[in-house]
Design a protein around this motif. Sequence first.
Motif, PDB file in Angstrom:
ATOM      1  N   HIS A   1      57.995  32.703  35.742  1.00  0.00           N
ATOM      2  CA  HIS A   1      56.874  31.783  35.984  1.00  0.00           C
ATOM      3  C   HIS A   1      57.012  30.423  35.301  1.00  0.00           C
ATOM      4  N   LEU A   2      57.719  30.365  34.189  1.00  0.00           N
ATOM      5  CA  LEU A   2      57.767  29.098  33.456  1.00  0.00           C
ATOM      6  C   LEU A   2      58.359  27.954  34.277  1.00  0.00           C
TER       7      LEU A   2
ATOM      8  N   PHE B   1      48.996  29.492  37.669  1.00  0.00           N
ATOM      9  CA  PHE B   1      48.250  30.690  37.261  1.00  0.00           C
ATOM     10  C   PHE B   1      46.797  30.615  37.726  1.00  0.00           C
ATOM     11  N   ASP B   2      46.200  29.448  37.640  1.00  0.00           N
ATOM     12  CA  ASP B   2      44.799  29.300  38.047  1.00  0.00           C
ATOM     13  C   ASP B   2      44.631  29.635  39.528  1.00  0.00           C
ATOM     14  N   ARG B   3      45.582  29.237  40.330  1.00  0.00           N
ATOM     15  CA  ARG B   3      45.456  29.393  41.774  1.00  0.00           C
ATOM     16  C   ARG B   3      45.849  30.777  42.282  1.00  0.00           C
ATOM     17  N   ASN B   4      46.488  31.594  41.422  1.00  0.00           N
ATOM     18  CA  ASN B   4      46.996  32.884  41.889  1.00  0.00           C
ATOM     19  C   ASN B   4      46.373  34.078  41.168  1.00  0.00           C
ATOM     20  N   GLY B   5      45.178  33.877  40.674  1.00  0.00           N
ATOM     21  CA  GLY B   5      44.420  35.007  40.144  1.00  0.00           C
ATOM     22  C   GLY B   5      44.839  35.485  38.774  1.00  0.00           C
ATOM     23  N   PHE B   6      45.448  34.622  37.964  1.00  0.00           N
ATOM     24  CA  PHE B   6      45.852  34.991  36.611  1.00  0.00           C
ATOM     25  C   PHE B   6      44.857  34.448  35.591  1.00  0.00           C
TER      26      PHE B   6
ATOM     27  N   ARG C   1      40.399  33.605  23.653  1.00  0.00           N
ATOM     28  CA  ARG C   1      39.664  32.571  24.375  1.00  0.00           C
ATOM     29  C   ARG C   1      40.385  32.237  25.675  1.00  0.00           C
ATOM     30  N   GLN C   2      39.653  32.254  26.786  1.00  0.00           N
ATOM     31  CA  GLN C   2      40.262  32.020  28.088  1.00  0.00           C
ATOM     32  C   GLN C   2      40.470  30.523  28.316  1.00  0.00           C
ATOM     33  N   LEU C   3      41.632  30.166  28.870  1.00  0.00           N
ATOM     34  CA  LEU C   3      42.015  28.781  29.095  1.00  0.00           C
ATOM     35  C   LEU C   3      42.397  28.573  30.550  1.00  0.00           C
ATOM     36  N   SER C   4      42.407  27.324  30.945  1.00  0.00           N
ATOM     37  CA  SER C   4      42.919  26.961  32.257  1.00  0.00           C
ATOM     38  C   SER C   4      44.412  26.695  32.116  1.00  0.00           C
TER      39      SER C   4
ATOM     40  N   GLN D   1      47.009  39.281  35.402  1.00  0.00           N
ATOM     41  CA  GLN D   1      46.564  39.038  36.771  1.00  0.00           C
ATOM     42  C   GLN D   1      45.379  39.946  37.075  1.00  0.00           C
ATOM     43  N   ARG D   2      44.334  39.364  37.621  1.00  0.00           N
ATOM     44  CA  ARG D   2      43.129  40.134  37.920  1.00  0.00           C
ATOM     45  C   ARG D   2      43.376  41.119  39.063  1.00  0.00           C
ATOM     46  N   PRO D   3      42.616  42.217  39.109  1.00  0.00           N
ATOM     47  CA  PRO D   3      42.742  43.169  40.217  1.00  0.00           C
ATOM     48  C   PRO D   3      42.465  42.476  41.551  1.00  0.00           C
TER      49      PRO D   3
END
Length: 692
Positions: free
Chosen positions: A520-521, A531-536, A544-547, A566-568
Amino acid sequence: MNADRRRKALALASTTLIAALTVSDASAQGLLQRLFQSSQHNGPVTQQATPQPAPIEQQVRRAGPPPQAPRVTGPQYYTYKTDALSKVDFTAINIAPAALASPGIDHGTVGATRRSATDDPARAVSVDGDSLEEAVEKVLAIDSGSKPEMRWRSYSRPSGEPAPDIAGTNPKLEIDVRRTAASSPTLADALDDLATYELYAESAVGDAIVAHYSKTPDFIWTTDAAVNDEARAVIRELADADAYGLNPGDYAVAMPTGQDAAALARFEMALSARVLRYARDVHAGRVDPNRISGYHDFELKTVDYAGILESLGSGDDARETLRALHPQNEFYKAMQVELEELRASEENSIVIAPGTLIRPGQTNTELPKIVALIEKEADQAFLAEHGPAIERNRASEIYTDDLVPVVRAAQAKRNLQVDGIVGPRTVTAFAGETKASRIEKVKLAMEQLRWLPSDLGQRYVLLNTPSAKATYVEHGAEKFSMRTVVGSKGTQTYFFQDEISYVEFHPYWGVPRSIIVNTHLPRLYRDPSYFDRNGFEVTDRNGRQLSSSAINWTRYGANIPYNVRQRPGPNNALGELKIMFPNKHAIYMHDTPDKSLFGRDNRALSNGCVRLEDPRLMAAAVLGWDRDQVDTRLAGQHGRNNLDVKFPVYVAYFTAWPDADGKMGYYPDVYDRDLKTREAMGRIETARAPSI
């Protein structure tokens, strides 16, 4: 007036542009916005509050291409290191005085005994009521030609005083039996000769021999100065080591050259040393798998050398004692039978050149052999459909279009990937391995099977990487088997065992650091919002959750200080469930949204975990549910269900493995681990050479 305002606005815009070039993107954007908003309102410039630093790191955008992303390397393969053999220190054999009470020694006829220099010379020690001096005199009276090696101090025991007992009288007393009235030599007779005997063995074996014969100085392998039946039976068993894929030369022992104590003692020690080596090899394997690579992770088996010698010395059947040390499971027995049958068989009648690869339209001299093999195994239905094409192409070396359906149909019958390409897997499926290759794979599989428990249990899951199959066993019988997708050669699946403990439904996928960096890097360097666009979800070390778009991913190299999961959902890499046997390698079984890979022949494609063709079936089996219960559970939310009873999972690597019917299957060495195991065996044989 309007012209004056326009000149001021233009000047202000120019100043803004210059300023924007010297600040970060975010600062420049804010500055432009404040200035042009005030200009557009044609009013006084309102002082805006200076933006506070964002609670998360701002992404620094760079001009030009992104930097080269780092990589995280996996475990390595090692140069196998053997343990050097040690010369057995027979001078360390210290026969305990109490050992002379063993049935093999008649203490009423014990010969001269040497005392330690530290002993009180005026103190006598008794044997069966007589002092050793008196025992010596009795022996000398029987054999007047014998002379004691030392003169004994005269000693008179006060009348009525009981003779001291030898047991426990002086722990440092060194018993050195010189003569006996019995006809059989004793081990003690040969201690001086053994001190010069150069026998090399594994250090643990040497230590066990010294300890055993110090405690029990009786011959196991000779009786009445002759090699006994147990020794002959054991020698035959060691000579048959090849039946188990071992090298008989590692256990060879020469018969004694005489009947004197020295010759018999040397034979005794050599045979005991080779018996213990054999015991270790058949029980735990010759190779320490953890020295092959970081992908091998085993708790090494121990061998009870002392218990084995004690058992053999007590009269237990030596051959049965050794055979009980082999793996006691049906797979090992099937391999032994296969090895015997292979050696008695003839080579394949049709042998295809290694590395053969033929695509439609190509010319290859091996093609007629492929066609002959297809025809040889074809049934009537197959020939009715494809016989004419086979007839037209029987002698052709050109892979014509009308032969492609024949190959595709033959691949389908073999459950291969139906692509019409004659590659290594198709060749192996049609022609089989060469006889030598199959023998080698069986021998290696027997060695690798020794690394696992002797009894695999009545209930377990076996994940065999080379065959890319998962098998569920219950009550000692295979219930089902399914295809898997396993780790690629660059991200290999490990070789270890653990226990299945729970199933997680609608799982999160905690992305391993190696995948974040290696996979991914490079994307994040180009597109921080990936990551934001693919459900991570991205969190820092404090949770603490970050963008992801707000993080400067180029800053940390391979040491990413963030956790990613990654979210379900339908695009989750783990699919709808995962089956967990928590381990330090982060290996587990799981579903996948990409079902197409199960149709391939080569399924070594994952990042290391094991993807299941039918995860619901496996989940039902391990939980003890029926499939409807799994379906109902999946209609619910994310959660975990623990097994009532944990049971083993073997994440294994066997290029030869029997199926449920006992037929041996042969598979490619996808990670070259067989090659590394062979290299290790070669080094071990070289290290053992001086002892043979």
